[in-house]
Motif scaffolding. Structure first.
Motif, PDB file in Angstrom:
ATOM      1  N   GLY A  80       3.837  -6.308  -2.946  1.00 11.47           N
ATOM      2  CA  GLY A  80       2.898  -7.359  -3.309  1.00 11.47           C
ATOM      3  C   GLY A  80       1.805  -7.597  -2.301  1.00 11.47           C
ATOM      4  O   GLY A  80       0.759  -8.149  -2.635  1.00 11.47           O
ATOM      5  N   TYR A  81       2.016  -7.192  -1.037  1.00  7.92           N
ATOM      6  CA  TYR A  81       1.016  -7.456   0.004  1.00  7.92           C
ATOM      7  C   TYR A  81       0.027  -6.304   0.183  1.00  7.92           C
ATOM      8  O   TYR A  81      -0.861  -6.376   1.037  1.00  7.92           O
ATOM      9  CB  TYR A  81       1.707  -7.715   1.350  1.00  7.92           C
ATOM     10  N   ASN A  85      -3.945  -3.194  -3.722  1.00 11.95           N
ATOM     11  CA  ASN A  85      -3.793  -3.901  -4.995  1.00 11.95           C
ATOM     12  C   ASN A  85      -5.088  -4.652  -5.301  1.00 11.95           C
ATOM     13  O   ASN A  85      -5.780  -5.116  -4.389  1.00 11.95           O
ATOM     14  CB  ASN A  85      -2.647  -4.910  -4.939  1.00 11.95           C
ATOM     15  N   GLN A  88      -2.126  -9.503  -8.231  1.00 14.93           N
ATOM     16  CA  GLN A  88      -0.677  -9.558  -8.289  1.00 14.93           C
ATOM     17  C   GLN A  88      -0.230  -9.183  -9.707  1.00 14.93           C
ATOM     18  O   GLN A  88      -0.996  -9.309 -10.678  1.00 14.93           O
ATOM     19  CB  GLN A  88      -0.196 -10.965  -7.953  1.00 14.93           C
ATOM     20  N   ASP A  89       0.991  -8.696  -9.834  1.00 16.82           N
ATOM     21  CA  ASP A  89       1.546  -8.412 -11.155  1.00 16.82           C
ATOM     22  C   ASP A  89       1.641  -9.736 -11.922  1.00 16.82           C
ATOM     23  O   ASP A  89       2.367 -10.648 -11.506  1.00 16.82           O
ATOM     24  CB  ASP A  89       2.928  -7.783 -11.004  1.00 16.82           C
ATOM     25  N   PRO A  96       1.864  -4.352  -9.617  1.00 17.16           N
ATOM     26  CA  PRO A  96       0.554  -4.977  -9.382  1.00 17.16           C
ATOM     27  C   PRO A  96      -0.561  -3.980  -9.689  1.00 17.16           C
ATOM     28  O   PRO A  96      -0.451  -2.795  -9.367  1.00 17.16           O
ATOM     29  CB  PRO A  96       0.585  -5.334  -7.889  1.00 17.16           C
ATOM     30  N   TYR A 271      -1.390 -12.900  -1.625  1.00 13.76           N
ATOM     31  CA  TYR A 271      -0.265 -12.838  -0.684  1.00 13.76           C
ATOM     32  C   TYR A 271      -0.596 -13.673   0.549  1.00 13.76           C
ATOM     33  O   TYR A 271      -1.734 -13.679   1.026  1.00 13.76           O
ATOM     34  CB  TYR A 271       0.001 -11.398  -0.261  1.00 13.76           C
TER      35      TYR A 271
END
Length: 396
Positions: A80-81, A85, A88-89, A96, A271
């Motif tokens: 996620g970080y 990306n 975010q998903d 993501p 994030y």
């Protein structure tokens, strides 16, 4: 501490250790006593003269061209970080959205190497250091192998890779090593349970710790590859780092591994890392480093601030970052991202007036809640403690 303008210009640092001072210059490290430093924390003239005479203030010449190539911009993990990306998903899962997907081809490798020849000739460099990067570079193993093999023709002397290691088989490790790959940097996001919650597969959301450790161990049996183990530190995994160090020492060969601890910056979309570079964090980092050394891991020695070969010089003077489609970036942080390209391997770098707002340095995109002074104090404290321990234990 306080250094004059010339010393700062070459990246010199002056750190206050527990019993002495440490001078870190482009020419090496020196241990200084209180008599070498003023009460205000500046070098005395005699100490400065000795450092000059010993070459510690002399900037080292660039010896190799640093080429970073993304063999694939796609990744099989859904951290996620990740700075690659673009969101975010939305489902809260392991997928993501990422920057556009591209893959290095033979034709692009030809263009990359022709470009690199021209860049090296322009500054008179004959040695080349290659970094295989992504996304996940091993999503395109043929691109990795072909680039390594063909780069031999233009003076490649060393090569390394940043990979999540989930796709690294023994056969592939052997082939990469035979073609000149020296080392692989692999990230761990805390001890097994934390890692498996953070560093997850995009395919099924499953954990990756056991796969990564197994692949490193098997690759070590059939190759001479060395391993740079980066340990990401955040509020989500902080409490498990001590156990991780012990676990890695029991599962891998510490003599083949270096261990590096790094706070995760707030670089992913949405994030945030609430762990600050203040309080007892410096002492905790120092404890982890000492334990790693005692277990047989290498912990890289601190040195002077050095200008990055790639993003520290405009126009790709001493290094370049090339995405899988042949577009150029100032730094690996912006490679493959739309609207951040600074040229292409076929057309060269765009004019400075076009690239000035796109030229990002190594840490420019990393955001911390601490101010710059707090971050510098943290780094100086950790580095001074490490030098103290290396000296006390005869490792310096």
């Amino acid at each position: 501490m306080s250094l004059d303008q010339a010393e700062r210009a070459v990246g010199a640092r002056l750190l206050h250790g527990e019993r002495n001072w440490w001078f870190l210059g482009p020419g090496g490290v020196a241990r200084l006593g209180d008599g070498h430093v003023t009460p205000e924390g500046s070098l005395r003239p005699g100490a400065r003269r000795q450092l000059l005479e010993r070459g510690l203030l002399s900037g080292g010449a660039v010896r190799s061209y640093a080429l970073t190539v993304l063999t694939s911009t796609h990744c099989n993990l859904g951290c996620g970080y990740c700075f690659q990306n673009i969101a975010q998903d939305p489902t809260g899962g392991s997928r993501p959205p990422r920057m556009p997907r591209t893959r290095l081809t033979s034709a692009t490798i030809t263009s990359v190497l022709d470009f690199t020849r021209r860049q090296m000739a322009a500054v008179g460099l004959e040695k080349l250091r290659v970094l295989l990067f992504g996304g996940e570079p091993l999503l395109n193993p043929h691109g990795c192998l072909e680039l390594l093999e063909r780069a031999n023709d233009i003076g490649r002397t060393s090569a390394w890779m940043i990979s999540n290691a989930t796709l690294l088989t023994p056969a592939l490790a052997r082939r990469l090593g035979d073609l000149g790959l020296d080392s692989v940097q692999v990230t761990f996001d805390g001890d097994r349970a934390d890692h498996d919650r953070i560093r997850i597969s995009r395919a099924d959301g499953g954990g990756t710790y056991d796969t990564i450790v197994r692949n490193i161990a098997r690759a070590s049996e059939v190759s001479t590859l060395r391993w740079g183990l980066r340990v990401n530190v955040s509020q989500e995994n902080f409490d498990g780092i001590d156990a991780l160090v012990e676990r890695l020492a029991s599962q891998l060969d510490p003599a083949r591994c270096s261990l590096y601890f790094a706070r995760v910056g707030d670089v992913g979309i949405g994030y945030a890392n609430d762990l600050l570079h203040s309080g007892e964090l410096a002492a905790t980092f120092s404890r982890w480093q000492r334990r790693a050394l005692d277990l047989g891991f290498t912990v890289n020695r601190p040195d002077a601030h050095r200008s990055c070969s790639t993003c520290g010089h405009t126009g790709g003077r001493y290094g370049a970052v090339v995405s899988a489609d042949g577009s150029l970036a100032s730094c690996w942080e912006t490679a493959g991202k739309p609207d951040w390209d600074v040229g292409s391997v076929t057309g060269g770098y765009l004019p400075d007036e076009v690239t000035k707002d796109r030229w990002i340095g190594c840490e420019d995109l990393y955001r911390y809640h601490d101010d710059g002074a707090t971050l510098r104090t943290f780094r100086d404290s950790v580095d001074a403690a490490l030098l103290d321990y290396l000296h006390e234990t005869g490792r310096l």
